[in-house]
Design an enzyme around this catalytic site. Structure first.
Site, PDB file in Angstrom:
ATOM      1  N   MET A   1       0.846  -1.204   0.000  1.00 25.08           N
ATOM      2  CA  MET A   1       0.000   0.000   0.000  1.00 25.08           C
ATOM      3  C   MET A   1       0.883   1.256   0.000  1.00 25.08           C
ATOM      4  O   MET A   1       0.504   2.285  -0.535  1.00 25.08           O
ATOM      5  CB  MET A   1      -0.894   0.043   1.250  1.00 25.08           C
ATOM      6  CG  MET A   1      -1.542  -1.284   1.671  1.00 25.08           C
ATOM      7  SD  MET A   1      -2.591  -1.984   0.418  1.00 25.08           S
ATOM      8  CE  MET A   1      -4.024  -0.990   0.630  1.00 25.08           C
TER       9      MET A   1
ATOM     10  N   CYS B   1       7.496  -3.551   8.294  1.00 29.20           N
ATOM     11  CA  CYS B   1       6.957  -3.552   6.924  1.00 29.20           C
ATOM     12  C   CYS B   1       8.083  -3.931   5.950  1.00 29.20           C
ATOM     13  O   CYS B   1       9.142  -3.308   5.979  1.00 29.20           O
ATOM     14  CB  CYS B   1       6.394  -2.171   6.590  1.00 29.20           C
ATOM     15  SG  CYS B   1       5.845  -2.066   4.881  1.00 29.20           S
TER      16      CYS B   1
HETATM   17  C1  DHB Z   1       2.130  -1.442   4.761  1.00 37.54           C
HETATM   18  C2  DHB Z   1       2.389  -2.793   4.679  1.00 37.54           C
HETATM   19  C3  DHB Z   1       2.859  -3.477   5.796  1.00 37.54           C
HETATM   20  O1  DHB Z   1       3.144  -4.805   5.800  1.00 37.54           O
HETATM   21  C4  DHB Z   1       3.057  -2.789   6.955  1.00 37.54           C
HETATM   22  O2  DHB Z   1       3.527  -3.413   8.026  1.00 37.54           O
HETATM   23  C5  DHB Z   1       2.773  -1.449   7.028  1.00 37.54           C
HETATM   24  C6  DHB Z   1       2.310  -0.783   5.929  1.00 37.54           C
HETATM   25  C7  DHB Z   1       1.672  -0.647   3.597  1.00 37.54           C
HETATM   26  O3  DHB Z   1       2.013  -0.989   2.468  1.00 37.54           O
HETATM   27  O4  DHB Z   1       1.000   0.387   3.793  1.00 37.54           O
END
Ligand code: DHB
Length: 305
Positions: A69, A129
């Site tokens: 995202m 992330c």
């Molecule tokens: C997003 C994806 C993740 O795995 C995370 O821990 C935090 C944010 C993202 O793409 O927004």
């Protein structure tokens, strides 16, 4: 039967909404609370507004989804308004709020933590992330010293509020990171964040499908990896563990508890079973406990005996 106390806080059940799903607005969080979640976790929020990656940001694969995202969020000052709107309603329902936050260093994490702290029951640090780039996310959570400094800086500025660190499975030794956040004063560990990153290529256009080209894997296929990580963390630290990764059924949650989790979070499962997955999982867990005539707390870590 499912009441769970973690860090001195009573949760009506141990089945929580994971970060990143249905956490962009207050009304979405409230909806998950109405559907039986014991706690709801916000989308990861940072200091400044961020637009996120271009579409597509999510693609279904066998056994799960890939997502990137790009941490879209309105920035912490704006976002706390969303929580403010639903806080009283969630309190009446007995649903606790977990604030997931991200930052590029201890200083940024501390600023966001200070702002969100009065609005939430527990703070979750996203140091995991897998596709955030820069010095965000897994860049921190793959390094024991950086993980330590973020946890200890946030603990210093939130006045005894419980702080959990969400860890990445994409490391050589998860126990080392778990020990480091325990040593820094974390109150709990959330494991795991998405796996990878991975990539899907459209063979017609010859291009990666995701706008960001690659993304983290979630869903049923990552469950055995999450279980092993929870199992390892349980053997290394004394902290309560919140297990997450591929949980769709009550029996998945039970398996996580046997590995060492005291509670679980559900994210991608919402896509598989609908918003009322929280009620469904709780019912299935209760049924299991009745059939076996055991208590929830007696199964935590049971696979280690
Ligand atoms: C997003 C994806 C993740 O795995 C995370 O821990 C935090 C944010 C993202 O793409 O927004």
């Amino acid at each position: 039967m499912l009441k769970t106390n973690l860090f001195g806080i009573d949760f009506k059940n141990p089945v929580f909404l994971a970060a990143g799903i249905m956490g962009e607005t207050g009304s979405a969080l409230k909806r998950m609370g109405k559907n039986g979640a014991g706690a709801v976790c916000t989308k990861s929020i940072g200091l400044e507004k961020k637009m996120g990656h271009n579409n597509p940001t999510m693609v279904e694969v066998e056994g799960g989804f890939l997502n990137a995202m790009g941490l879209p969020n309105p920035g912490i000052n704006e976002y706390v308004g969303e929580i403010e709107e639903i806080r009283d309603d969630l309190k009446k329902m007995g649903v606790k709020i977990i604030g997931s936050i991200y930052g590029k260093d201890s200083n940024e994490f501390s600023k966001v933590a200070e702002t969100i702290s009065p609005f939430v029951d527990v703070i979750e640090l996203n140091i995991s992330c897998p596709h955030a780039g820069g010095f965000y996310g897994a860049q921190i959570g793959q390094n024991p010293d950086l993980s330590h400094s973020v946890v200890s800086a946030v603990k210093d500025c939130v006045n005894k509020q419980p702080v959990m660190a969400k860890l990445t499975p994409n490391v050589a030794d998860i126990k080392e990171i778990a020990k480091s956040v325990e040593d820094a004063g974390a109150d709990g560990i959330v494991a795991i964040n998405t796996l990878g990153p991975g990539m899907v290529i459209d063979i017609e256009t010859k291009k990666p499908i995701l706008g960001n080209k690659f993304g983290g894997m979630s869903g049923k296929a990552i469950k055995p990896i999450a279980i092993k990580n929870v199992y390892d963390i349980y053997s290394a630290v004394e902290l309560p563990i919140i297990g997450v990764g591929g949980i769709t059924m009550g029996l998945d949650a039970i398996e996580f508890m046997l590995a060492g989790a005291s509670a679980v979070q559900v994210g991608t499962g919402v896509y598989y079973r609908g918003y009322d997955i929280f009620d469904k999982i709780c019912e299935e867990m209760e049924q299991f406990l009745i059939e076996k005539n055991i208590k929830l707390k007696d199964i935590v870590g049971g696979a280690h005996e």
